[in-house]
Design an enzyme around this catalytic site. Structure first.
Site: not given
Length: 212
Positions: A6, A31, A33, A35, A64, A66, A135, A141-143, A173, A175, A195
């Site tokens: 990502s 990927h 993303d 948003m 993707h 969102m 998901m 949000f990432g992380g 997608d 974690g 990511g």
């Protein structure tokens, strides 16, 4: 296992270099993303960025969406180079309308489920899909930490695929990292989106290898 890094976690001051580095490191897809700050509480990037980086790699772009009213964006992303477009079942009313449009555009079709959504929401559409995106964190949000209950959802979708003799891919997608990649694969996943687990590392090739 297909690895789709990502670019939400990329260094955007050198995005072109990041794309080339991921390609050279052995990524299978990219990927992307998208948003809008409405469907999820964050804003990322749009089709013009995809158009700019598309010539830098021959890897498929896994888009993707969102966003609210994703139908409005299908044609633009398809024309800018998306190979597969995934939208959220929670964001639309007439799902088949989207399928018809994506077929018309010649783009592969993905349908995504947020963590609180049951598999039953997508069951009626499985025979029209190229990909189901599970998901495993709340989108936006990432992380975030992987939601363990996602494994049951992946397994259920995998069983439905086998029972109905379908061949769509299952993408996960959120974690995803070396510590849980194997159990996600065992549950039935075919595609891992990562990511920070890749772009947060110094050695992209090693990071991708650890996910396989």
């Amino acid at each position: 296992m297909i690895i789709s890094p990502s670019i939400l976690s990329a260094d955007f001051s050198k995005l072109g270099e990041e794309i080339k580095a991921l390609d050279e490191a052995g990524a299978d897809w990219i990927h992307f993303d998208v948003m809008d700050g409405q469907f999820v509480p964050n804003i990322s990037f749009g089709a013009p960025i995809l158009k700019d980086i598309k010539p830098l790699t021959k890897l498929p772009f896994d888009v993707h969406l969102m966003v609210v009213e994703p139908y409005n964006y299908l044609e633009d992303f398809a024309k800018k180079g998306a190979n597969l477009i995934t939208f959220h079942v929670e964001a639309v009313e007439d799902v088949n309308r989207y399928f018809d449009k994506l077929n018309e555009l010649g783009v592969k079709i993905g349908l995504s489920l947020s963590p609180d959504s049951p598999v039953e929401l997508i069951e009626p559409y499985l025979d029209r899909l190229d990909l189901v995106l599970v998901m495993s964190v709340y989108p936006g949000f990432g992380g975030q930490k992987f939601i363990e209950a996602s494994l049951d959802k992946i397994s259920k979708i995998s069983r439905l695929r086998k029972e109905r003799q379908l061949d769509f891919l299952i993408e996960v997608d959120g974690g995803v990292g070396p510590a849980n990649a194997s159990i996600i694969k065992e549950a039935g996943a075919d595609v891992l989106v990562a990511g920070s687990a890749i772009l947060g590392r110094d050695d992209y090739k090693k990071a991708i290898g650890e996910l396989r």
